[in-house]
Motif scaffolding. Structure first.
Motif, PDB file in Angstrom:
ATOM      1  N   LYS A  74       8.805 -19.891 -36.993  1.00 21.88           N
ATOM      2  CA  LYS A  74       9.916 -20.842 -37.028  1.00 21.88           C
ATOM      3  C   LYS A  74      10.836 -20.502 -35.864  1.00 21.88           C
ATOM      4  CE  LYS A  74      13.579 -22.800 -39.794  1.00 21.88           C
ATOM      5  NZ  LYS A  74      14.324 -22.808 -41.041  1.00 21.88           N
ATOM      6  N   GLU A  77      16.990 -23.080 -33.832  1.00 20.51           N
ATOM      7  CA  GLU A  77      17.374 -24.476 -33.613  1.00 20.51           C
ATOM      8  C   GLU A  77      17.391 -24.800 -32.124  1.00 20.51           C
ATOM      9  OE1 GLU A  77      17.833 -26.779 -36.003  1.00 20.51           O
ATOM     10  OE2 GLU A  77      17.181 -25.193 -37.367  1.00 20.51           O
ATOM     11  N   GLU A  80      20.788 -28.771 -28.378  1.00 23.23           N
ATOM     12  CA  GLU A  80      21.015 -30.216 -28.456  1.00 23.23           C
ATOM     13  C   GLU A  80      21.340 -30.826 -27.104  1.00 23.23           C
ATOM     14  OE1 GLU A  80      20.498 -32.082 -31.143  1.00 23.23           O
ATOM     15  OE2 GLU A  80      19.902 -30.293 -32.262  1.00 23.23           O
TER      16      GLU A  80
END
Length: 137
Positions: A74, A77, A80
């Protein structure tokens, strides 16, 4: 006609667990991501190699849970602010599971050039001959 399963065959005593392991493995949901190889490097040594490009050591975990080797990945994040014109490198999380036979243990794991190598070793059991005394009933 009665269907004979592995666990119910009269000459295979105590192998009912094997049938449950096969069923559990079939249900583990392993898809094709990430791609992997399994090699036999020695008579009692194996190597599982997963292509984990883009995953760092901190993004990966390897555990053995109830004789099942579980590899999870994983990534943190995504930033952005990044704008992709094309995104062809998969960055999704994954879980791969492999059932280990009794006596097979994880010897170690390394990452090299985007590949995760997991080395497995099978302990060579001692040959034991046991004589059973027969008692009069």
């Amino acid at each position: 006609m009665t269907k004979l399963t592995l666990g119910s065959h009269p000459f295979l005593l105590g192998f009912d667990q094997l049938e449950r392991l096969v069923e559990r493995t079939a249900k583990s949901g392993n898809d094709g991501y990430p791609p992997f190889n399994i090699e036999q490097s020695d008579r009692n040594a194996f190597r599982i190699t997963l292509a984990v490009a883009g995953f760092g050591e901190d993004d990966l975990s390897i555990t053995v849970e109830d004789r099942q080797l579980v590899i999870r990945g994983k990534q943190a994040e995504a930033d952005e602010t990044r704008v992709f014109l094309h995104r062809g490198i998969a960055a999704r999380q994954f879980q791969k599971a492999f059932v280990l036979a009794d006596g097979v243990d994880v010897a170690g794991a390394t990452t090299v050039n985007g590949l995760l190598h997991i080395d497995l070793e099978r302990a060579v059991p001692d040959t034991i001959v046991q004589t059973i005394q027969i008692k009069k009933g």
